[in-house]
Write an enzyme that holds these catalytic residues in place. Structure first.
Site, mmCIF file in Angstrom:
data_model
loop_
_atom_site.group_PDB
_atom_site.id
_atom_site.type_symbol
_atom_site.label_atom_id
_atom_site.label_comp_id
_atom_site.label_asym_id
_atom_site.label_seq_id
_atom_site.Cartn_x
_atom_site.Cartn_y
_atom_site.Cartn_z
ATOM 1 N NE ARG A 225 -4.149 -1.644 0.003
ATOM 2 C CZ ARG A 225 -4.168 -2.665 -0.831
ATOM 3 N NH1 ARG A 225 -3.140 -2.858 -1.648
ATOM 4 N NH2 ARG A 225 -5.196 -3.485 -0.871
ATOM 5 C CG HIS A 273 -2.880 0.323 -7.459
ATOM 6 N ND1 HIS A 273 -3.308 0.992 -6.336
ATOM 7 C CD2 HIS A 273 -2.988 -1.006 -7.161
ATOM 8 C CE1 HIS A 273 -3.666 0.123 -5.408
ATOM 9 N NE2 HIS A 273 -3.483 -1.105 -5.894
#
Length: 310
Positions: A225, A273
């Protein structure tokens, strides 16, 4: 019995088409047109918090289509006592492992150096490095981290794994557990992979205090993350040479702002991502199974421990 899909319309369409192909009898509604809140039994959420879910008095379960649920656990209006499941589908796992294995192999076989030499018109003849000479550390040995470890082990890499608590390590992996073991885990690594869930304990874990235990010239791959990375500390570590190269797929702010220094940094590789994205075709089976489990009061697949945050 009704499912409410609380996410963006485009994402909702992909998932509901897959769910209805599995069970045409499903009654599915879409946020915010849910009708009578008392008729909603099961809520599916995406990558953003949908709003106050406590308005549904008969809600039996919440299903995330994302592997991470930190955004959901931190949202206001999360009903107490309602079980939550995260998504760990076979498509996501395979995609993440392929991405990480590619990045490790590309780094160890000097892919960036060879591409730079081609751009410069240089014949860069180097001795190939063997996988067994590469010490790889994986922060996080959940479903995704374990699969990555197994695939890298099969290629002969020297592997270490770290987790918050003791667990059975995959074959060929030396296990380290607990915060006190982090320095020993990090010592001598060539490549560090972070695939931890985001919790209060892992936020900013990739910072100076961790980097100081790595050898000079190590490589960082972050597919966990964005909030786990202290960006200023990474830039300082790149400048000093402690970190030779960083491969980043996740960021604190997404999309990454165009003025961010990572975009133009010669030692940073950015991917938007895309290391692993849950696919409706492979994840819908789990959602339907969890819906049926919720309706019969059984534990969910990949049920979240709210205290741990994953």
């Amino acid at each position: 019995m009704t499912i409410l899909y609380a996410a963006e319309a485009e994402e909702a369409a992909q998932w509901t088409d897959s769910l209805r192909a599995l069970d045409p009898s499903l009654e599915i509604r879409f946020w915010p047109d849910w009708g009578d809140p008392a008729t909603i039994d099961f809520v599916v959420v995406g990558g953003r918090s949908p709003g106050d879910l406590s308005i549904f008095p008969k809600l039996r379960a919440i299903q995330s289509t994302w592997a991470g649920v930190n955004h959901l656990l931190r949202s206001p209006g999360l009903p107490s006592g309602v079980p939550i499941a995260r998504m760990v589908d076979r498509g996501l796992t395979g995609s993440m492992t392929e991405f990480v294995v590619y990045q490790v192999l590309d780094e160890w076989r000097r892919g960036p150096d060879l591409r730079a030499a081609q751009r410069d018109g240089r014949w860069l003849e180097t001795m190939p490095r063997l996988a067994g000479d590469c010490r790889v550390g994986i922060l996080g040995l959940g479903t995704l981290g374990t699969d990555i470890a197994e695939k890298l082990s099969g290629l002969g890499f020297s592997l270490r794994g770290w987790s918050r608590s003791a667990k059975e390590a995959p074959r060929g992996v030396t296990l380290f557990a607990g915060a006190e073991s982090l320095p020993a885990f990090l010592n001598g690594l060539d490549i560090l992979i972070c695939i931890l869930p985001l919790t209060a304990e892992t936020e900013n874990i990739l910072g100076r205090s961790l980097f100081d235990h790595l050898p000079d010239g190590s490589v960082l791959i972050n597919v966990g993350r964005g909030a786990q990375l202290n960006e200023a500390d990474l830039l300082a570590a790149l400048e000093s040479g402690r970190i030779r190269r960083a491969i980043l797929d996740v960021f604190r702010e997404e999309p990454l702002p165009s003025e961010h220094p990572f975009w133009r940094h010669p030692k940073v590789t950015i991917t938007p991502h895309v290391a692993a994205i849950t696919r409706a075709g492979t994840g819908a089976d789990d959602i339907l199974e969890n819906y049926r489990r919720a309706m019969t009061g059984r534990p969910l697949l990949n049920q979240v421990d709210v205290q741990k945050g994953y």
